[in-house]
Design an enzyme around this catalytic site. Sequence first.
Site, PDB file in Angstrom:
ATOM      1  N   GLU A  69       0.816  -1.216   0.000  1.00  0.00           N
ATOM      2  CA  GLU A  69       0.000   0.000   0.000  1.00  0.00           C
ATOM      3  C   GLU A  69       0.853   1.271   0.000  1.00  0.00           C
ATOM      4  O   GLU A  69       0.533   2.239  -0.692  1.00  0.00           O
ATOM      5  CB  GLU A  69      -0.917   0.030   1.225  1.00  0.00           C
ATOM      6  CG  GLU A  69      -2.116  -0.878   1.151  1.00  0.00           C
ATOM      7  CD  GLU A  69      -3.056  -0.653   2.313  1.00  0.00           C
ATOM      8  OE1 GLU A  69      -2.946   0.389   2.994  1.00  0.00           O
ATOM      9  OE2 GLU A  69      -3.896  -1.527   2.575  1.00  0.00           O
ATOM     10  N   ASP A  70       1.926   1.286   0.784  1.00  0.00           N
ATOM     11  CA  ASP A  70       2.614   2.541   1.081  1.00  0.00           C
ATOM     12  C   ASP A  70       4.011   2.664   0.486  1.00  0.00           C
ATOM     13  O   ASP A  70       4.700   3.656   0.726  1.00  0.00           O
ATOM     14  CB  ASP A  70       2.694   2.741   2.601  1.00  0.00           C
ATOM     15  CG  ASP A  70       1.312   2.881   3.230  1.00  0.00           C
ATOM     16  OD1 ASP A  70       0.414   3.418   2.553  1.00  0.00           O
ATOM     17  OD2 ASP A  70       1.118   2.453   4.384  1.00  0.00           O
TER      18      ASP A  70
END
Length: 282
Positions: A59-60
Amino acid sequence: MNPLVEEALRFSSIRHGGQFRKGSTIPFLSHPFSVAMLLESDHQAPVVVAAGLLHDVIEDTKTDPQEILSKFGSDVHRLVLAVSEKNRDESWEQRKRMTLQQVKSLQFDEVALLVADKLHNLRSIRYDLEMEGMKVWQRFKRPLRDQSWYYHELLSAFEPFRSSTDLIGLYEQELHLLFYGEKNSKDRKVARLFESMLTHFIEDEWLQESAPLCQTAYELREIVARETIDDEEIACFRKRLHEAGWTTPLPPEKLAGMQELAYRTALEPQQILALMRRSIVN
């Protein structure tokens, strides 16, 4: 340290290097490390602990899921994908509702990973709230009311898995501490909120409560104090209460306040009626 866990720690440290927790100067790595520690304390297998260290890299960071598969194997890959949000371009509400819908299809170890992630988020918010006050909520894409809805709905979604991990009990305690100021206090505090809307609002009493609970009480009072309420907005809620067995007429503004509180606390009509009756009896 288990070799897989050690390699996951190294990988996460590199990929999250230079990142910080939302709205703070705390290194982002503190979050996956804390999640892994929670999973270790819950006696989860090394693959689950490793996944705790890696759960945000898709996600990051720019990490490709195939890289997780090749470096850490199919189990870690499965676990990380299970807790990674899909369709990041969708709205906050859509993404959170998708997460809630997917919980029921998760395996036990995937649930433990998701609970550990959200448990640490709750704990971090509570710690930051003690240090910085209510401005903490400004860091997030949605305000207190919506954060309350999401974390309460998650607890309901986790309930069928309660016997599989002790982390769910810890999650519930953290949720109560953050939104109600005490452990094991939800029913009592929510009953007081209902009573405050149905009868009278005593300002001095709410000012003595935790800041999130106090703000909730004030925001509910504002809803109940509105001069006009669109009856169509509460028609469905009134119908659900009636189907659950409540027949006593209530003014639209009080129904609007009750509907808002039900949203924030993820209460079903039967639970609402039980708390309303408790308020009336007391």
